[in-house]
Design a protein around this motif. Sequence first.
Motif, PDB file in Angstrom:
ATOM      1  N   ILE A  37       0.815  -1.219   0.000  1.00  0.00           N
ATOM      2  CA  ILE A  37       0.000   0.000   0.000  1.00  0.00           C
ATOM      3  C   ILE A  37       0.846   1.266   0.000  1.00  0.00           C
ATOM      4  O   ILE A  37       0.304   2.371   0.124  1.00  0.00           O
ATOM      5  CB  ILE A  37      -0.948   0.019   1.220  1.00  0.00           C
ATOM      6  CG1 ILE A  37      -0.141   0.142   2.523  1.00  0.00           C
ATOM      7  CG2 ILE A  37      -1.842  -1.203   1.231  1.00  0.00           C
ATOM      8  CD1 ILE A  37      -1.008   0.332   3.754  1.00  0.00           C
ATOM      9  N   ALA A  38       2.172   1.120  -0.136  1.00  0.00           N
ATOM     10  CA  ALA A  38       3.067   2.276   0.006  1.00  0.00           C
ATOM     11  C   ALA A  38       2.714   3.399  -0.960  1.00  0.00           C
ATOM     12  O   ALA A  38       2.574   4.563  -0.565  1.00  0.00           O
ATOM     13  CB  ALA A  38       4.520   1.835  -0.189  1.00  0.00           C
ATOM     14  N   ASP A  39       2.565   3.069  -2.252  1.00  0.00           N
ATOM     15  CA  ASP A  39       2.275   4.103  -3.246  1.00  0.00           C
ATOM     16  C   ASP A  39       0.927   4.766  -2.988  1.00  0.00           C
ATOM     17  O   ASP A  39       0.783   5.995  -3.092  1.00  0.00           O
ATOM     18  CB  ASP A  39       2.299   3.503  -4.654  1.00  0.00           C
ATOM     19  CG  ASP A  39       3.697   3.090  -5.080  1.00  0.00           C
ATOM     20  OD1 ASP A  39       4.661   3.587  -4.463  1.00  0.00           O
ATOM     21  OD2 ASP A  39       3.822   2.274  -6.001  1.00  0.00           O
TER      22      ASP A  39
ATOM     23  N   GLU B  33      -1.216  10.694   1.732  1.00  0.00           N
ATOM     24  CA  GLU B  33      -0.426  11.666   2.488  1.00  0.00           C
ATOM     25  C   GLU B  33      -0.331  12.989   1.726  1.00  0.00           C
ATOM     26  O   GLU B  33      -0.419  14.068   2.314  1.00  0.00           O
ATOM     27  CB  GLU B  33       0.977  11.112   2.753  1.00  0.00           C
ATOM     28  CG  GLU B  33       1.034   9.910   3.687  1.00  0.00           C
ATOM     29  CD  GLU B  33       0.848  10.293   5.147  1.00  0.00           C
ATOM     30  OE1 GLU B  33       0.701  11.495   5.431  1.00  0.00           O
ATOM     31  OE2 GLU B  33       0.840   9.380   6.001  1.00  0.00           O
ATOM     32  N   GLN B  34      -0.153  12.887   0.417  1.00  0.00           N
ATOM     33  CA  GLN B  34      -0.071  14.097  -0.399  1.00  0.00           C
ATOM     34  C   GLN B  34      -1.393  14.847  -0.382  1.00  0.00           C
ATOM     35  O   GLN B  34      -1.432  16.078  -0.310  1.00  0.00           O
ATOM     36  CB  GLN B  34       0.310  13.724  -1.838  1.00  0.00           C
ATOM     37  CG  GLN B  34       0.523  14.918  -2.758  1.00  0.00           C
ATOM     38  CD  GLN B  34       1.649  15.806  -2.293  1.00  0.00           C
ATOM     39  OE1 GLN B  34       2.749  15.330  -2.031  1.00  0.00           O
ATOM     40  NE2 GLN B  34       1.387  17.105  -2.174  1.00  0.00           N
ATOM     41  N   TRP B  35      -2.495  14.086  -0.431  1.00  0.00           N
ATOM     42  CA  TRP B  35      -3.821  14.712  -0.363  1.00  0.00           C
ATOM     43  C   TRP B  35      -3.998  15.427   0.973  1.00  0.00           C
ATOM     44  O   TRP B  35      -4.501  16.550   1.023  1.00  0.00           O
ATOM     45  CB  TRP B  35      -4.898  13.644  -0.541  1.00  0.00           C
ATOM     46  CG  TRP B  35      -6.301  14.167  -0.390  1.00  0.00           C
ATOM     47  CD1 TRP B  35      -7.068  14.745  -1.348  1.00  0.00           C
ATOM     48  CD2 TRP B  35      -7.090  14.168   0.810  1.00  0.00           C
ATOM     49  NE1 TRP B  35      -8.284  15.108  -0.836  1.00  0.00           N
ATOM     50  CE2 TRP B  35      -8.330  14.767   0.487  1.00  0.00           C
ATOM     51  CE3 TRP B  35      -6.874  13.718   2.106  1.00  0.00           C
ATOM     52  CZ2 TRP B  35      -9.344  14.918   1.431  1.00  0.00           C
ATOM     53  CZ3 TRP B  35      -7.887  13.877   3.044  1.00  0.00           C
ATOM     54  CH2 TRP B  35      -9.098  14.467   2.708  1.00  0.00           C
TER      55      TRP B  35
ATOM     56  N   CYS C  26      -4.577  19.429   1.537  1.00  0.00           N
ATOM     57  CA  CYS C  26      -5.728  19.950   2.282  1.00  0.00           C
ATOM     58  C   CYS C  26      -5.273  20.849   3.425  1.00  0.00           C
ATOM     59  O   CYS C  26      -5.867  21.911   3.666  1.00  0.00           O
ATOM     60  CB  CYS C  26      -6.574  18.795   2.817  1.00  0.00           C
ATOM     61  SG  CYS C  26      -7.454  17.882   1.537  1.00  0.00           S
ATOM     62  N   HIS C  27      -4.221  20.429   4.132  1.00  0.00           N
ATOM     63  CA  HIS C  27      -3.695  21.264   5.216  1.00  0.00           C
ATOM     64  C   HIS C  27      -3.222  22.609   4.673  1.00  0.00           C
ATOM     65  O   HIS C  27      -3.455  23.659   5.293  1.00  0.00           O
ATOM     66  CB  HIS C  27      -2.540  20.545   5.913  1.00  0.00           C
ATOM     67  CG  HIS C  27      -2.991  19.440   6.821  1.00  0.00           C
ATOM     68  ND1 HIS C  27      -2.126  18.566   7.430  1.00  0.00           N
ATOM     69  CD2 HIS C  27      -4.233  19.060   7.218  1.00  0.00           C
ATOM     70  CE1 HIS C  27      -2.806  17.711   8.165  1.00  0.00           C
ATOM     71  NE2 HIS C  27      -4.086  17.984   8.051  1.00  0.00           N
ATOM     72  N   ASN C  28      -2.564  22.572   3.533  1.00  0.00           N
ATOM     73  CA  ASN C  28      -2.076  23.815   2.931  1.00  0.00           C
ATOM     74  C   ASN C  28      -3.233  24.733   2.551  1.00  0.00           C
ATOM     75  O   ASN C  28      -3.160  25.961   2.730  1.00  0.00           O
ATOM     76  CB  ASN C  28      -1.227  23.511   1.699  1.00  0.00           C
ATOM     77  CG  ASN C  28       0.094  22.861   2.057  1.00  0.00           C
ATOM     78  OD1 ASN C  28       0.586  23.009   3.177  1.00  0.00           O
ATOM     79  ND2 ASN C  28       0.684  22.131   1.120  1.00  0.00           N
ATOM     80  N   LYS C  29      -4.308  24.140   2.026  1.00  0.00           N
ATOM     81  CA  LYS C  29      -5.470  24.956   1.660  1.00  0.00           C
ATOM     82  C   LYS C  29      -6.115  25.574   2.898  1.00  0.00           C
ATOM     83  O   LYS C  29      -6.529  26.738   2.881  1.00  0.00           O
ATOM     84  CB  LYS C  29      -6.483  24.099   0.900  1.00  0.00           C
ATOM     85  CG  LYS C  29      -6.034  23.719  -0.503  1.00  0.00           C
ATOM     86  CD  LYS C  29      -7.081  22.879  -1.213  1.00  0.00           C
ATOM     87  CE  LYS C  29      -6.610  22.510  -2.621  1.00  0.00           C
ATOM     88  NZ  LYS C  29      -7.609  21.672  -3.324  1.00  0.00           N
ATOM     89  N   ILE C  30      -6.198  24.797   3.978  1.00  0.00           N
ATOM     90  CA  ILE C  30      -6.764  25.331   5.222  1.00  0.00           C
ATOM     91  C   ILE C  30      -5.876  26.445   5.770  1.00  0.00           C
ATOM     92  O   ILE C  30      -6.370  27.496   6.210  1.00  0.00           O
ATOM     93  CB  ILE C  30      -6.929  24.200   6.259  1.00  0.00           C
ATOM     94  CG1 ILE C  30      -8.011  23.217   5.799  1.00  0.00           C
ATOM     95  CG2 ILE C  30      -7.278  24.768   7.632  1.00  0.00           C
ATOM     96  CD1 ILE C  30      -8.171  22.007   6.687  1.00  0.00           C
TER      97      ILE C  30
END
Length: 363
Positions: free
Chosen positions: A64-66, A72-74, A78-82
Amino acid sequence: MSQSCSINKCIRISRGLCDCCQQNLCLQHLIEHNASLVSQLNPLTDEVNALGDRLKTLNIQKTIADSREKLEQWREDCHNKIDCFFEQKCQELHQLVNEKVGQQREELNRINLKITELINAQETTRQDIDLLTFTIRRLERNMNKIEQTCFTIDTRPLIIDDTLISIEKVTEHELDLSTLSPVYKTIHRPEESSRLLTGNDRYLLIHQYPNLCLFDREMNIVKQMLWSYGKINDMCWSSTLDRFIVLGINHIYLINENTMSIDNMQTSEERLWLSCTCSDTVLFASTNEWGSSIMKFKLLPAIELIKEWKYPFTCAKDEAITDIVYNDENLSLIVISESKKSVRIELRYAKTLDRIWILKLDI
């Protein structure tokens, strides 16, 4: 009347119907057949144990790594948008206060300048003093209001919709477009160039009017030659011939990637060609006409026509096969209909051209 054992040369009386071979057998042969069946359980046990060992050593994190990296990127996005939204609202809050403070600062500077002018002139009036005093008191009241200002912040909880992320298992042969890399390089071609291209594991063959060009993996032209044989209808690569195959209007050409020489492939009759594809041993080519035929040429020891499929087996009289691709012993066809103004994809067996399925395209 008793029945004899079905085993050849056995004269004993049968005692029952064998479950594995559906024959009437004597007791001895029933026991032997049963023992044979039981003996097959041991290899099955070994296979089950081997699968169990694989399960024990299965690295789930690696599997499931990829996908986890995408999650994680999503989350980071989302954190950046918030964070950006938070900073935007903080700036709006500061701007509301700074506008008021700026107005007061300008008024203070104006009053301070007026007082300085009066002091320097050593001359003033009661009216000046009263006006300055009134203005200072007004500024003081405004400052008190600013200091006592409070804002109503109306926030709503961030609702996370479960449909924001969809997790689906990708089958082995399914194309995942999200894994495609960004555009590496763009090749600009003259308008007169053919839009077709093909390649092998070394080069990409592209028509850049007026030349046929070989591009390497870095998309640089490594070889080129003048193409003076008219319109190109299709092209493909034959690993068996070690040649590129180019369909002209009514000729088939073989291109040597090493010497860039062009040979005209001799066929038994002249046809109008439209599309081509290769297997390891065969060249398939469709004809450029309504009610298209599909021609099958063997490649070795010499190129020779061995089969022609005609309409109505290939398509209807008012239909044409505009593209043909070979893969894994199957042929994929694109068929257009003149009367129905429709397009469909067909998958057929390469050996018999029997149809496997049809997909109508809504275009």
